[in-house]
Design an enzyme around this catalytic site. Structure first.
Site, PDB file in Angstrom:
ATOM      1  N   GLY A 117       0.831  -1.209   0.000  1.00  0.00           N
ATOM      2  CA  GLY A 117       0.000   0.000   0.000  1.00  0.00           C
ATOM      3  C   GLY A 117       0.857   1.248   0.000  1.00  0.00           C
ATOM      4  N   ASN A 118       0.268   2.367   0.319  1.00  0.00           N
ATOM      5  CA  ASN A 118       1.041   3.604   0.446  1.00  0.00           C
ATOM      6  C   ASN A 118       0.405   4.496   1.515  1.00  0.00           C
ATOM      7  OD1 ASN A 118      -0.890   5.538  -0.858  1.00  0.00           O
ATOM      8  ND2 ASN A 118      -0.584   4.136  -2.592  1.00  0.00           N
ATOM      9  N   HIS A 119       1.066   5.650   1.775  1.00  0.00           N
ATOM     10  CA  HIS A 119       0.651   6.485   2.907  1.00  0.00           C
ATOM     11  C   HIS A 119      -0.470   7.475   2.595  1.00  0.00           C
ATOM     12  CE1 HIS A 119       3.607   5.014   5.647  1.00  0.00           C
ATOM     13  NE2 HIS A 119       4.613   5.278   4.822  1.00  0.00           N
TER      14      HIS A 119
END
Ligand code: CTP
Length: 410
Positions: free
Chosen positions: A219-221
């Site tokens: 995923g990412n932030h």
């Protein structure tokens, strides 16, 4: 959420029996989230007390140019206080006169200002709504017809009268609209004037999660905040919004925003394509994964070797796929860059057939993921570029929507 939320509403009350309904009107405005101040004609105090209205509105009530202030040090000293009608008019986003008697309406139509309500009316610059309240024959009188025509020609808006039993015992047209109907009329009138009324806007937000196995993902932030702010800003301009979001903590109370929750890039792609044909504006702010694991394990992957390699494959580029099929839709993309920012963003704008791209530079402090601020540059397909200061994401979203409106009307 009502369109009246946070609006400053000045309620004008004149001397008609329907003034007893003004108390309900104040309550309904407050319930809708508006700030309310009341200005009354002196004679209307015979029908409803200022105390009732100040208690309900949580604000002082104005009925004369000069108020007697008893709060001086010595209780027997009276300090007259000037009630500034110009300030009242400037404070108001809307001036609603309900009930509006034949007498007050005639004075409004002729510039008479012999009380604070009329002086406020003459100096107010905001939209004015009035709800006439009078007897059947007064309402039908030629002079009233001329008055109403004149007020409408001033762009004042008349809330249609009700029909039924009147205070005189007669039955017919002339009574004040019910408070609920007054509110609905004003809400609809404001909504109808919004620039994106009748338009559909699609927004993507948040990250995507690409599964490795049943418990792990890449995923990412991205927090989704920017996309949610854009969805709210579009809805506040009257649009029906389809917000397609990856996993996020963000929420919206805006009833014009329909949310579709997705997890992976593939799901986002499918949901976006479900809506794209019917929308007018697409704003793709999601941080979509560019790659996903080629194989997703059906069981939890066990640790074995010292190193572990995951083979990734490209996800579908949602934005690009829309650029390829778009007809009349105005398409907006985002570019998050660390170097050669403008050049890279312009390249994406062209490659993905966009009308506008929002450039975020990670070199700018306060820009990008997570935080509540952002610093962006708008680049148009014409090559025009607008650099913005560091702003709250709420303001960035509002600016973006204004820029889109400008481009649509260019
Ligand atoms: N985007 C998308 N679908 C993807 C990847 C990106 O719709 N699979 C959209 C994003 O929502 C954003 C824009 O494309 O509006 C730019 O994304 P970005 O990842 O910065 O650009 P890429 O073209 O993927 O290039 P790179 O990652 O190499 O910078």
């Amino acid at each position: 959420m009502s369109i009246l939320k946070d609006k400053n509403i000045l309620l004008g009350i004149t001397a008609g029996i329907a003034a007893y309904k003004s108390a309900s009107l104040v309550r309904l405005f407050i319930k809708a989230g508006a700030n309310v101040k009341v200005v009354m004609t002196p004679a209307s105090k015979d029908f409803i007390t200022p105390l009732t209205l100040s208690t309900l509105s949580k604000n002082p009530v104005y009925s004369s140019f000069v108020e007697e202030d008893l709060s001086a040090n010595r209780q027997d000293e009276v300090n007259p206080v000037w009630n500034n009608h110009v300030d009242l008019g400037l404070w108001a986003d809307l001036f609603v006169i309900a009930p509006a008697t034949a007498n007050t309406l005639a004075k409004m139509a002729n510039g008479v200002c012999d009380n604070i309500l009329l002086a406020t009316y003459l100096s107010a610059k905001c939209p004015v709504y009035f709800a006439p309240a009078m007897d059947l024959d007064m309402y039908k009188h030629q002079s009233t017809k001329i008055t109403l025509k004149k007020l409408k020609s001033f762009d004042n808006k008349m809330i249609p009268v009700g029909t039924g039993e009147l205070a005189s015992g007669l039955v017919g047209e002339g009574r004040m609209a019910e408070p609920e109907d007054i509110i609905s009329y004003i809400e609809k009138d404001i909504l109808d004037q919004l620039p994106l009324r009748g338009k559909k806007v699609l927004v993507t937000a948040g990250p995507t999660y690409e599964a490795l196995d049943p418990v792990r993902f890449i995923g990412n932030h991205s927090s989704g905040k920017m996309g949610f702010e854009i969805a709210n800003a579009a809805a506040n301009l009257g649009a029906e919004v389809f917000l397609i979001t990856g996993p996020t903590q963000e929420q919206t109370q805006n009833s014009s925003v329909k949310i579709f929750h997705v997890t992976s890039a593939e799901e986002m792609y499918n949901e976006v394509h479900n809506h794209f044909k019917t929308i007018d504006i697409g704003i793709l702010s999601a941080a979509v994964a560019d790659y996903k694991p080629k194989n997703v394990a059906s069981q939890k992957i066990k640790k074995k070797d010292e190193t572990f390699t995951i083979q990734l494959e490209k996800t579908k580029d949602i934005l690009k796929s829309l650029g390829e099929i778009k007809s009349n839709q105005f398409l907006v993309g985002f570019a998050l860059e660390t170097n050669n920012e403008v050049e890279n963003a312009k390249g994406k704008l062209k490659a993905k057939n966009l009308d506008l791209i929002v450039l975020n530079s990670l070199q700018d402090k306060g820009a990008g993921f997570g935080g509540s601020t952002n610093k962006v540059t708008f680049i148009m397909s014409s090559g025009e570029m607008i650099e913005n200061e560091l702003k709250s994401k709420t303001k960035v979203a509002e600016d973006l929507m204004q820029q889109i409106l400008k481009q649509l009307h260019a």
